[in-house]
Each structure stands twice: as C-alpha cells, then as structure tokens.
Design a protein around this motif. Structure first.
Motif, mmCIF file in Angstrom:
data_model
loop_
_atom_site.group_PDB
_atom_site.id
_atom_site.type_symbol
_atom_site.label_atom_id
_atom_site.label_comp_id
_atom_site.label_asym_id
_atom_site.label_seq_id
_atom_site.Cartn_x
_atom_site.Cartn_y
_atom_site.Cartn_z
ATOM 1 N N ASP A 1 9.290 10.778 12.809
ATOM 2 C CA ASP A 1 9.888 9.981 13.759
ATOM 3 C C ASP A 1 10.485 8.757 12.966
ATOM 4 O OD1 ASP A 1 7.539 8.203 13.353
ATOM 5 O OD2 ASP A 1 7.307 8.163 15.621
ATOM 6 N N GLY A 2 10.102 8.709 11.843
ATOM 7 C CA GLY A 2 10.796 7.611 10.911
ATOM 8 C C GLY A 2 9.923 6.478 10.609
ATOM 9 N N ARG A 3 8.948 6.392 11.389
ATOM 10 C CA ARG A 3 7.765 5.352 11.100
ATOM 11 C C ARG A 3 7.084 5.649 9.745
ATOM 12 N NH1 ARG A 3 3.927 5.238 14.184
ATOM 13 N NH2 ARG A 3 4.288 7.102 15.248
ATOM 14 N N TYR A 4 6.400 4.603 9.318
ATOM 15 C CA TYR A 4 5.760 4.573 8.297
ATOM 16 C C TYR A 4 4.182 4.408 8.361
ATOM 17 C CZ TYR A 4 9.763 4.593 5.215
ATOM 18 O OH TYR A 4 10.979 5.067 4.733
ATOM 19 N N LEU A 5 3.191 5.181 7.659
ATOM 20 C CA LEU A 5 1.874 4.919 7.986
ATOM 21 C C LEU A 5 1.380 4.655 6.644
ATOM 22 C CD1 LEU A 5 0.464 5.478 10.575
ATOM 23 C CD2 LEU A 5 -0.244 7.583 9.888
ATOM 24 N N ALA A 6 0.450 3.510 6.498
ATOM 25 C CA ALA A 6 -0.055 3.241 5.492
ATOM 26 C C ALA A 6 -1.445 3.883 5.164
ATOM 27 C CB ALA A 6 -0.253 1.747 5.343
ATOM 28 N N TYR A 7 -1.982 4.217 4.097
ATOM 29 C CA TYR A 7 -3.143 4.951 3.785
ATOM 30 C C TYR A 7 -3.718 4.547 2.394
ATOM 31 C CZ TYR A 7 -0.616 7.706 0.387
ATOM 32 O OH TYR A 7 -0.066 8.360 -0.772
ATOM 33 N N LYS A 8 -5.159 4.814 2.343
ATOM 34 C CA LYS A 8 -6.039 4.383 1.297
ATOM 35 C C LYS A 8 -6.736 5.754 0.712
ATOM 36 C CE LYS A 8 -9.182 0.734 -0.386
ATOM 37 N NZ LYS A 8 -9.690 -0.587 -0.085
ATOM 38 N N GLU A 9 -7.098 5.984 -0.428
ATOM 39 C CA GLU A 9 -7.917 6.949 -0.809
ATOM 40 C C GLU A 9 -8.952 6.641 -1.376
ATOM 41 O OE1 GLU A 9 -4.736 10.484 -1.769
ATOM 42 O OE2 GLU A 9 -4.116 8.692 -2.583
ATOM 43 N N GLY B 1 0.733 0.021 14.209
ATOM 44 C CA GLY B 1 0.686 -1.668 14.510
ATOM 45 C C GLY B 1 -0.288 -2.182 13.652
ATOM 46 N N TYR B 2 -1.324 -1.514 13.094
ATOM 47 C CA TYR B 2 -2.153 -2.544 12.324
ATOM 48 C C TYR B 2 -1.891 -2.429 10.725
ATOM 49 C CZ TYR B 2 -5.947 -2.504 15.922
ATOM 50 O OH TYR B 2 -6.783 -2.766 16.885
ATOM 51 N N GLY B 3 -2.338 -3.524 10.156
ATOM 52 C CA GLY B 3 -2.112 -3.634 8.729
ATOM 53 C C GLY B 3 -0.760 -3.360 8.283
ATOM 54 N N GLU B 4 -0.232 -2.454 7.455
ATOM 55 C CA GLU B 4 0.966 -2.038 6.934
ATOM 56 C C GLU B 4 1.753 -0.698 7.633
ATOM 57 O OE1 GLU B 4 1.346 -2.555 2.734
ATOM 58 O OE2 GLU B 4 -0.430 -3.400 2.766
ATOM 59 N N SER B 5 1.003 -0.310 8.849
ATOM 60 C CA SER B 5 1.643 0.935 9.573
ATOM 61 C C SER B 5 2.630 0.229 10.544
ATOM 62 C CB SER B 5 0.698 1.528 10.046
ATOM 63 O OG SER B 5 -0.108 2.475 8.955
ATOM 64 N N ASP B 6 3.758 1.081 10.745
ATOM 65 C CA ASP B 6 4.703 0.591 11.639
ATOM 66 C C ASP B 6 4.013 0.661 12.947
ATOM 67 O OD1 ASP B 6 6.689 0.278 9.599
ATOM 68 O OD2 ASP B 6 7.818 2.065 9.948
ATOM 69 N N SER C 1 0.891 -0.945 -0.174
ATOM 70 C CA SER C 1 -0.026 -0.053 0.017
ATOM 71 C C SER C 1 1.009 1.316 0.030
ATOM 72 C CB SER C 1 -0.884 -0.017 1.192
ATOM 73 O OG SER C 1 -1.658 -1.181 1.386
ATOM 74 N N PRO C 2 0.372 2.422 -0.270
ATOM 75 C CA PRO C 2 0.957 3.613 -0.175
ATOM 76 C C PRO C 2 1.447 3.965 0.895
ATOM 77 C CG PRO C 2 -1.279 4.116 -0.977
ATOM 78 C CD PRO C 2 -0.832 2.481 -1.212
ATOM 79 N N ARG C 3 2.399 4.503 1.548
ATOM 80 C CA ARG C 3 2.836 4.930 2.739
ATOM 81 C C ARG C 3 3.493 6.206 2.728
ATOM 82 N NH1 ARG C 3 5.205 -0.066 6.190
ATOM 83 N NH2 ARG C 3 7.443 0.607 4.990
#
Length: 370
Positions: free
Chosen positions: A79-87, A134-139, A72-74
């Motif tokens: 702080d260096g972590r990645y967050l996945a999202y959906k549009e 912590g859920y899905g594809e988010s760090d 997924s796009p992130r």
C-alpha cells in the motif's frame, strides 16, 4: 378643559416616546447584547479548542519534510507505506529457526532481547523485530485493524525472504497481532508464543463476572483509561496526553501496577531507542494501538480453530502468577477453553518476565525444540 386633556395626551405620548428613546440607548440594553455576544464567542472558542485538543495532530512521518530521519532498514509494503525492522542472531541463510518478535505498547523493534549469542548460535535462531505501524520509524496505518496486523507481518516475512514458515512471539499488547496470525495465516506459522498476553475485557466470550472482577484489580486511573479506549475512542488521544487528570499509570512513570521483580527488571533495561518510540506522535502509536486492542474485534481468540491439527507446531501462553497488568485468571480461562494451547504459569513472575534472561531462554526452548 378640552385643551387641558389634549395637552395631557400630548405630554403622555411625548413621555412614552422619550422612554422608548432612553430604552433604545440604554447602557443596560447594550450590556445585555454585549454579554450575549461574548458568551457566544466564549462557547465557540471552547468548541474549537475542544476539537483541536481531542483531534490528534497529523503524524510526523519519518523521512518527510520536518519529520524524524530514517535511520533503520525498511521495506515498502504493497500500500506504499514503509515498515522499519531489525535483524539479530545468526544469518537467515544458516538459521534453523526464524522468529518474528512483536513488541507491545509503547515499545519498538529495539525491544530488549535478553538472549545470549551462545544460545542464538546453539539453536541457530534468526530474530526479526519491527516497528508496528505508527511506532518508531514505521509509517502509520490509518486503516489499521486486528486483521491488518497479520497480513502486514506476512508481507514483511515475504519481503525479507523468511521462507514458507516462521515462528512468532508477541509480548503484552503485541499478543493481538499473534492472535490475528493464528486466525488468518496459520499456514505460515511454525509455532507461536504469547508472553504475558493482553486480554480485551470486552470480548463477548469472556464471562462477565471474570471480566469485571479482573478489571477491578487495576488502579482506578487505568480502569478509566481502558474504558475510554473502549467506549469513547475519539477522546483517547486527548486523555493519554492531557496533564489535568491521571491517565495510564505506566505511561506516567507510575510503577504501582508492577510487582517487585518487574521494577527491578525495568531498572536494568537499556533505554536505547526509547526516544524514537513515539517520535511520529501518540495519535498513530499509543492511541491507535490501545483503541484497536480494547475495541470491537473482527473475531475473538475463542473463535480460532487449532492451527496445528497434526501437531506440526505448537502454541504457548506464558503467564506470570504475580502479573498485575494482566490478571492471571484471564489467560487461565482462555487456555482452558482452547485446549490446543500449552499454558505455562510462572510462579513469582510479573508482567515483565520476558526480559528475565532465564525465563526468556525457557520460552525459546519450549517453542523451538520441545
């Protein structure tokens, strides 16, 4: 006579020495030592096992060696972590209403959105959903808190250029990030809706009788689970994953806490993406989510002043009358204490009402154009 007495003394001394030698080499004496050693070993092994069982294993970070793939796009947070999202919906450029959708417990950015393309075009809605930490594809975020949720949403909105203001909708346990946004970044909100919103039974501002009475309405196994999350959070991950005792009913697939409409809705929900919800481990998804929600908050909703004193936006609570997950009395009370909230109680609706297309449309229209 002296010789006889002397011989008796020697014999007695020899007998005592012989007895000491027997005792020293006695199999019974050795058995006692061995039993003690075995007992110590068993206790030590149990302690190690208990520690390993209670301590969540390290999360399987998406994109790391041996971890789940990134599909997924992130965006990368400060702080260096990645967050996945959906549009979803219309493009950001043509949208009049930009809505951030916050998923609940054991869910993800792929939350089912029963909104037709026609409605999204009519209201010109752009939807942004994301995997909470912590859920899905988010760090995961080991420092996650009620407060951090608001600033994470703000950073996501800024990274994706949503502009100075956006709407926010939180579903079930996804309500606590909305409360956090109302507390910490009200200037960024155009409006907010809390749908079947989670309530912490240990908020100090809730009357004790109301908290206890509402908690008592839950299944015994769910009451235990909530109490473990609050009183012994270090035990929660073991509790939610062990197979010896019943833990949270819905996680086990037990729908006894849902009404008939909720059960029908669940049957119709697509399962796409559900397999990714806990793929990084329960410790940083389900467990940390519940521990934060039922833990001690840095503030309570009752502390929040009116975020829209000049009526430049609105806040709504939507509560199903037949919701068996969040008893109706709780959000009634909160709305009475916070008069700037518009309270909507839906007859016959349960906890899953957001996934009813007609109710979802009503929620959106009330928030965006009413």
């Amino acid at each position: 006579m002296a010789d006889i007495a002397q011989r008796k003394k020697i014999s007695a001394a020899s007998a005592r020495a012989h007895t000491r030698r027997l005792n020293k080499n006695s199999p019974f004496k050795l058995s006692s030592v061995m039993i003690a050693q075995v007992a110590v070993g068993v206790v030590a092994s149990f302690v190690v096992w208990a520690f390993l069982a209670i301590k969540p294993p390290p999360p399987k970070i998406c994109g790391s060696p041996g971890g789940p793939p990134v599909t997924s796009p992130r965006i990368k947070l400060s702080d260096g972590r990645y967050l996945a999202y959906k549009e979803r919906g219309v493009s950001k450029e043509e949208a009049k209403c930009k809505v951030v959708l916050v998923h609940g417990f054991d869910s993800s950015k792929d939350i089912h959105l029963p909104v037709s393309q026609d409605l999204m075009k009519e209201l010109q809605i752009y939807f942004l959903s994301f995997d909470r930490a912590g859920y899905g594809e988010s760090d995961p975020n080991p420092k996650r808190s009620i407060t951090s949720e608001a600033y994470e949403i703000q950073e996501l909105a800024d990274k994706l250029d949503l502009g100075p203001k956006f709407y926010i909708i939180g579903v079930s346990l996804g309500a606590y990030p909305v409360w956090s946004c109302l507390k910490h970044i009200p200037n960024r909100l155009a409006g907010a809706a809390l749908v079947a919103p989670f309530v912490n039974y240990w908020w100090l501002s809730l009357p004790s009788e109301l908290s206890k009475g509402s908690l008592a309405k839950h299944l015994a196994q769910d009451r235990r689970t909530f109490r473990i999350a609050h009183y012994t959070p270090w035990l929660f991950n073991w509790w939610i994953t062990q197979k010896w005792f019943h833990s949270l009913s819905l996680v086990e697939g037990n729908t006894a806490s849902l009404n008939s409409q909720d059960r029908e809705i669940i049957k119709q929900l697509p399962s796409d993406g559900q397999g990714k919800v806990q793929q990084q481990g329960t410790g940083e998804s389900l467990s940390r989510d519940a521990i934060i929600g039922f833990g001690k908050w840095e503030f309570e909703p009752f502390d929040i002043p009116n975020p829209f004193p000049n009526n430049e936006g609105s806040v709504h609570i939507w509560q199903g009358y037949e919701d068996r997950i969040i008893p109706v009395e709780l959000n009634r009370y909160i709305s009475q204490k916070l008069p700037w909230i518009q309270y909507h109680e839906v007859p016959d609706a349960g906890h899953m009402m957001f996934f009813n297309a007609s109710i979802c449309e009503t929620i959106l229209r009330e928030l965006l154009i009413a």
